[in-house]
Design a protein around this motif. Structure first.
Motif, PDB file in Angstrom:
ATOM      1  N   ALA A  35       0.835  -1.198   0.000  1.00 57.22           N
ATOM      2  CA  ALA A  35       0.000   0.000   0.000  1.00 57.22           C
ATOM      3  C   ALA A  35       0.870   1.250   0.000  1.00 57.22           C
ATOM      4  N   LYS A  36       0.383   2.291  -0.648  1.00 60.88           N
ATOM      5  CA  LYS A  36       1.080   3.568  -0.634  1.00 60.88           C
ATOM      6  C   LYS A  36       0.962   4.227   0.736  1.00 60.88           C
ATOM      7  N   SER A  37       1.780   5.238   0.954  1.00 64.94           N
ATOM      8  CA  SER A  37       1.788   5.900   2.262  1.00 64.94           C
ATOM      9  C   SER A  37       0.492   6.655   2.532  1.00 64.94           C
ATOM     10  N   ASN A  38      -0.220   7.063   1.476  1.00 61.95           N
ATOM     11  CA  ASN A  38      -1.471   7.797   1.659  1.00 61.95           C
ATOM     12  C   ASN A  38      -2.703   6.921   1.424  1.00 61.95           C
ATOM     13  N   ALA A  39      -2.530   5.601   1.442  1.00 64.68           N
ATOM     14  CA  ALA A  39      -3.655   4.696   1.205  1.00 64.68           C
ATOM     15  C   ALA A  39      -4.637   4.751   2.375  1.00 64.68           C
ATOM     16  N   VAL A  40      -5.913   4.573   2.058  1.00 63.59           N
ATOM     17  CA  VAL A  40      -6.985   4.616   3.056  1.00 63.59           C
ATOM     18  C   VAL A  40      -7.717   3.281   3.018  1.00 63.59           C
ATOM     19  N   PHE A  41      -7.955   2.704   4.201  1.00 59.82           N
ATOM     20  CA  PHE A  41      -8.682   1.446   4.326  1.00 59.82           C
ATOM     21  C   PHE A  41      -9.885   1.659   5.245  1.00 59.82           C
ATOM     22  N   TYR A  42     -10.921   0.866   4.999  1.00 56.16           N
ATOM     23  CA  TYR A  42     -12.174   1.003   5.742  1.00 56.16           C
ATOM     24  C   TYR A  42     -12.550  -0.348   6.346  1.00 56.16           C
ATOM     25  N   ARG A  43     -13.159  -0.285   7.504  1.00 59.45           N
ATOM     26  CA  ARG A  43     -13.686  -1.494   8.124  1.00 59.45           C
ATOM     27  C   ARG A  43     -14.882  -2.010   7.325  1.00 59.45           C
ATOM     28  N   LEU A  44     -15.188  -3.286   7.520  1.00 58.81           N
ATOM     29  CA  LEU A  44     -16.373  -3.833   6.873  1.00 58.81           C
ATOM     30  C   LEU A  44     -17.619  -3.215   7.502  1.00 58.81           C
ATOM     31  N   PRO A  45     -18.619  -2.863   6.705  1.00 55.03           N
ATOM     32  CA  PRO A  45     -19.813  -2.210   7.274  1.00 55.03           C
ATOM     33  C   PRO A  45     -20.606  -3.171   8.159  1.00 55.03           C
ATOM     34  N   LYS A  46     -21.133  -2.641   9.235  1.00 59.21           N
ATOM     35  CA  LYS A  46     -21.962  -3.450  10.124  1.00 59.21           C
ATOM     36  C   LYS A  46     -23.354  -3.629   9.508  1.00 59.21           C
ATOM     37  N   PRO A  47     -23.921  -4.812   9.632  1.00 57.79           N
ATOM     38  CA  PRO A  47     -25.276  -5.005   9.073  1.00 57.79           C
ATOM     39  C   PRO A  47     -26.287  -4.142   9.826  1.00 57.79           C
ATOM     40  N   PRO A  48     -27.200  -3.481   9.131  1.00 58.61           N
ATOM     41  CA  PRO A  48     -28.177  -2.609   9.806  1.00 58.61           C
ATOM     42  C   PRO A  48     -29.163  -3.424  10.645  1.00 58.61           C
ATOM     43  N   LYS A  49     -29.581  -2.828  11.743  1.00 63.58           N
ATOM     44  CA  LYS A  49     -30.554  -3.503  12.611  1.00 63.58           C
ATOM     45  C   LYS A  49     -31.924  -3.590  11.951  1.00 63.58           C
ATOM     46  N   HIS A  50     -32.250  -2.580  11.172  1.00 64.60           N
ATOM     47  CA  HIS A  50     -33.531  -2.562  10.481  1.00 64.60           C
ATOM     48  C   HIS A  50     -33.289  -2.368   8.991  1.00 64.60           C
ATOM     49  N   ARG A  51     -34.182  -2.863   8.215  1.00 61.12           N
ATOM     50  CA  ARG A  51     -34.061  -2.742   6.770  1.00 61.12           C
ATOM     51  C   ARG A  51     -34.182  -1.279   6.360  1.00 61.12           C
ATOM     52  N   GLN A  52     -33.236  -0.853   5.495  1.00 60.39           N
ATOM     53  CA  GLN A  52     -33.204   0.534   5.071  1.00 60.39           C
ATOM     54  C   GLN A  52     -33.345   0.628   3.562  1.00 60.39           C
ATOM     55  N   ARG A  53     -33.758   1.778   3.119  1.00 59.07           N
ATOM     56  CA  ARG A  53     -33.906   2.010   1.690  1.00 59.07           C
ATOM     57  C   ARG A  53     -32.545   2.280   1.053  1.00 59.07           C
ATOM     58  N   GLY A  54     -32.469   1.999  -0.240  1.00 62.53           N
ATOM     59  CA  GLY A  54     -31.245   2.292  -0.975  1.00 62.53           C
ATOM     60  C   GLY A  54     -30.276   1.118  -1.014  1.00 62.53           C
ATOM     61  N   ARG A  55     -29.149   1.360  -1.621  1.00 62.86           N
ATOM     62  CA  ARG A  55     -28.125   0.336  -1.790  1.00 62.86           C
ATOM     63  C   ARG A  55     -27.394   0.103  -0.474  1.00 62.86           C
ATOM     64  N   PRO A  56     -27.076  -1.146  -0.141  1.00 63.31           N
ATOM     65  CA  PRO A  56     -26.353  -1.402   1.117  1.00 63.31           C
ATOM     66  C   PRO A  56     -24.958  -0.791   1.096  1.00 63.31           C
ATOM     67  N   ARG A  57     -24.466  -0.450   2.249  1.00 61.42           N
ATOM     68  CA  ARG A  57     -23.157   0.195   2.369  1.00 61.42           C
ATOM     69  C   ARG A  57     -22.031  -0.780   2.030  1.00 61.42           C
ATOM     70  N   LYS A  58     -21.021  -0.277   1.326  1.00 60.67           N
ATOM     71  CA  LYS A  58     -19.845  -1.079   1.003  1.00 60.67           C
ATOM     72  C   LYS A  58     -18.691  -0.798   1.957  1.00 60.67           C
ATOM     73  N   TYR A  59     -18.616   0.406   2.484  1.00 59.44           N
ATOM     74  CA  TYR A  59     -17.496   0.811   3.325  1.00 59.44           C
ATOM     75  C   TYR A  59     -18.007   1.198   4.708  1.00 59.44           C
ATOM     76  N   GLY A  60     -17.270   0.749   5.711  1.00 64.61           N
ATOM     77  CA  GLY A  60     -17.585   1.122   7.078  1.00 64.61           C
ATOM     78  C   GLY A  60     -16.769   2.320   7.517  1.00 64.61           C
ATOM     79  N   ASP A  61     -16.431   2.348   8.797  1.00 62.15           N
ATOM     80  CA  ASP A  61     -15.636   3.451   9.331  1.00 62.15           C
ATOM     81  C   ASP A  61     -14.194   3.354   8.838  1.00 62.15           C
ATOM     82  N   ARG A  62     -13.555   4.497   8.794  1.00 61.66           N
ATOM     83  CA  ARG A  62     -12.162   4.540   8.364  1.00 61.66           C
ATOM     84  C   ARG A  62     -11.269   3.848   9.396  1.00 61.66           C
TER      85      ARG A  62
END
Length: 425
Positions: free
Chosen positions: A204-231
């Motif tokens: 990885a480069k020195s300025n690379a950014v990685f994200y945690r896996l997104p937590k599954p929502p407790k309730h069903r939400q509208r829209g596309r599910p999240r791909k990226y979690g917290d930094r």
């Protein structure tokens, strides 16, 4: 088994790719690359090969010969993969400095070793760039990298841009793990390589950014599910000591997501501190193969540097950058033959037939008369020097037998000529 006899046996595997005349020139090229002690120009290769053909057959073989350089590289890869069970690919780019304007594909490229305090140094170089593939294989004692495939890069054409060359190589090799340097940490590169079934291992480069896996929502939400979690903050991970190759490392690992790749990756962070008063330094490597163990990930990337030494050896001993050809086809064929000669030189020392009586470093140094240098392992320079001495002995023996052929010696005696044993009696 004799090394030269083993080399001829390996070259016989390439016979179906050539006709009779082209195969003889192909063998002459390989022997010329190995036996050459000069810069590696076409004239020096012809003189070193001791070929019975005319000189014009060498440039004609490069420009108009009916054979495929990609098929030669593919056959070489299959042969090495058949001998070694544990192997991975290593991809990188190299340069060849040139002058003039008549050769195809010449362009300016950045000088990455440029430093301001150095004098008489340019920010840019002029010449050719090449994309090269190496096959990193493990034996019982150590890792060996074989340079197997090389293609010319020309940014001014769509067909020969950097990514197009990589795509052409990835489409013709067996799916496996490809190791990249951090200069290739781009989404387009990884998406293209994964489309052919390959896994990626990259720094990885020195300025690379990685994200945690997104937590599954407790309730069903509208829209596309999240791909990226917290930094992800690599400073807050739990580090443990892991022994790799007799050395202890402080390592943390986590499955994360990054915008450089469209799939989940395993991130491995190595932390070290040069001094107690200095802050920690972090070395990050990630791979798309989630089943790969952490020690293997670190070991694979440690061995990636062998492709850099393979470039150096190809230029020093096998005339990689000594070509004078002008056309794209001739340049590609010349550098590919140089890679084949470099790979076969290393391969014949590792063949099962030749390792029944292992050729040790002490034996090679004693044969070459080297007493001031005691290396721990066989280097490519020692292999080339040992092979050249074997070729010189074989060439001298062949010429001596030709001069002292029994057909040229008259064994008839006159009746009145006294024989030597009669005098002794």
């Amino acid at each position: 088994m004799d090394l030269l006899f083993c080399l001829e046996g390996i070259l016989s595997d390439f016979r179906p790719l050539f006709n009779q005349q082209n195969f003889a020139v192909f063998q002459a090229f390989i022997f010329g690359f190995i036996a050459n002690r000069g810069n590696g120009t076409l004239t020096e290769l012809y003189q070193s090969s001791a070929s019975e053909t005319q000189y014009w057959s060498f440039p004609k073989f490069l420009s108009r010969g009916k054979w495929n350089a990609d098929a030669v590289a593919a056959l070489l890869i299959r042969r090495i993969q058949h001998l070694f069970e544990d192997w991975v690919y290593v991809y990188d780019e190299t340069k060849a400095l040139k002058t003039g304007k008549s050769q195809w594909g010449l362009h300016f490229f950045g000088n990455f070793s440029y430093q301001k305090h150095r004098v008489n140094q340019s920010k840019f170089h002029y010449g050719h760039e090449f994309g090269a593939l190496g096959l990193l294989s493990q034996t019982a004692t150590q890792w060996h990298l074989f340079p197997v495939w090389v293609k010319l890069i020309a940014p001014q054409t769509i067909r020969d841009k950097s990514q197009a060359v990589l795509k052409r190589i990835c489409s013709k090799i067996v799916p496996g793990l490809i190791i990249f340097d951090r200069g290739f940490a781009r989404r387009k590169v990884f998406t293209m390589a994964r489309s052919f079934g390959h896994h990626i291992l990259c720094r990885a480069k020195s300025n690379a950014v990685f994200y945690r896996l997104p937590k599954p929502p407790k309730h069903r939400q509208r829209g596309r599910p999240r791909k990226y979690g917290d930094r992800l903050d690599i400073r807050r991970l739990r580090y443990t000591l892991v022994d790799i190759g007799g050395q202890s490392y402080s390592i943390a690992s986590k499955v994360v997501r990054t915008k450089m790749c469209d799939a989940e990756v395993r991130l491995v962070i190595i932390r070290n501190r040069p001094k107690a008063s200095k802050p920690y330094r972090y070395f990050c490597v990630f791979t798309t193969d989630l089943m790969l163990e952490i020690p293997k990930i670190v070991e694979y990337y440690q061995q990636r540097w062998q492709i850099e030494t393979a470039f150096r050896d190809a230029k020093q001993h096998f005339g990689f950058d000594a070509y004078r050809s002008k056309s794209r086809k001739s340049i590609n064929r010349f550098v590919q033959l140089s890679f084949v000669a470099a790979a076969l030189t290393k391969l014949i020392f590792l063949m099962p037939e030749t390792t029944q009586k292992p050729i040790s470093v002490e034996k090679v140094c004693q044969h070459l008369g080297i007493h001031w240098y005691r290396p721990r392992k066989l280097t490519q320079g020692l292999r080339v020097a040992y092979l050249r001495s074997q070729m010189a002995v074989a060439s001298f023996s062949a010429k001596f037998r030709k001069k002292t052929n029994s057909q040229n010696i008259s064994l008839t005696f006159q009746d009145d000529t006294p024989l030597p044993f009669n005098k002794a009696a």
